[in-house]
Design a protein around this motif. Sequence first.
Motif, PDB file in Angstrom:
ATOM      1  N   GLU A   1       0.917   7.200   1.631  1.00  0.00           N
ATOM      2  CA  GLU A   1      -0.092   8.263   1.720  1.00  0.00           C
ATOM      3  C   GLU A   1      -1.467   7.693   2.070  1.00  0.00           C
ATOM      4  N   LYS A   2      -1.813   6.559   1.475  1.00  0.00           N
ATOM      5  CA  LYS A   2      -3.108   5.944   1.777  1.00  0.00           C
ATOM      6  C   LYS A   2      -3.147   5.463   3.220  1.00  0.00           C
TER       7      LYS A   2
ATOM      8  N   GLN B   1      -5.715   7.008   6.318  1.00  0.00           N
ATOM      9  CA  GLN B   1      -6.581   6.185   7.157  1.00  0.00           C
ATOM     10  C   GLN B   1      -6.179   6.266   8.620  1.00  0.00           C
TER      11      GLN B   1
ATOM     12  N   LEU C   1       0.848  -1.190   0.000  1.00  0.00           N
ATOM     13  CA  LEU C   1       0.000   0.000   0.000  1.00  0.00           C
ATOM     14  C   LEU C   1       0.881   1.236   0.000  1.00  0.00           C
ATOM     15  N   SER C   2       0.372   2.327  -0.554  1.00  0.00           N
ATOM     16  CA  SER C   2       1.136   3.573  -0.526  1.00  0.00           C
ATOM     17  C   SER C   2       1.152   4.148   0.885  1.00  0.00           C
TER      18      SER C   2
END
Length: 244
Positions: A201-202, A206, A198-199
């Motif tokens: 930033e993501k 969250q 996953l990035s």
Amino acid sequence: MNLSNRTAVVSGGSSGIGKAIVSRLHAQGWSVYTCGRDATKLAALARELPGVTTAVCDVSDRLAVRAFASAVAAAAPSVDFVVSNAGGLCEIDFTRSDLAGLDLSAELRNNTEGAINLIAEFLPGLRAASRASVLIVSSGYGLAPATRAPVYSASKAALHSLSKSLRRQFAPLGIAVTELIPPVVDTPATAHHKVPKLSAEKVAAQAVDGALKGLEEVRPGAVRFLPMLLRLAPRMAERVVAKT
């Protein structure tokens, strides 16, 4: 929640998940203080995000963290959000013959002791806030260990336990404790590891949103299924995670 004029402290904020969290908080108008061990990376971060205050600090050194906390306290009487993110992963093979030359406990000092030091030294600032949050970055490997990283997995399992205990202790103080349990994240530290990621930033988005809502845990990506799988098919789940 009005996020302007609120103060956040992020450890390990010069790269990876930490940098993504710093960037998100900065964009939301927080006053952000971050620390790390690499002065060059911190200087680059300060240029990239004007207004972010940086400090060279090794979180495994409690006196250094105390000095960092004192510097923040001189500028900000209260701290609304503390993010314990600093740490690292080493792939240690205990079957190799040259263990005597390796620092086998570095991850325990950096990941586990570092989180304890940061939270303890910034607790006065958290208590002074009207509403405060702590975000502890652990790992899916804290729930099911990776074969390639036994000490890292153990250090993150300790943070999983720490998060639960502190959540109960801090509840009467009005301080929420959220544990971020990410999967493998696309950062410089995992560039060599060829698995789905996953990035940062993501994950940061969250994590920050979940912590400010007072969630107990934030599990981005496939990790959201891991607790259920560990209950329904623990051996299979552990075998799958062990290979990642």
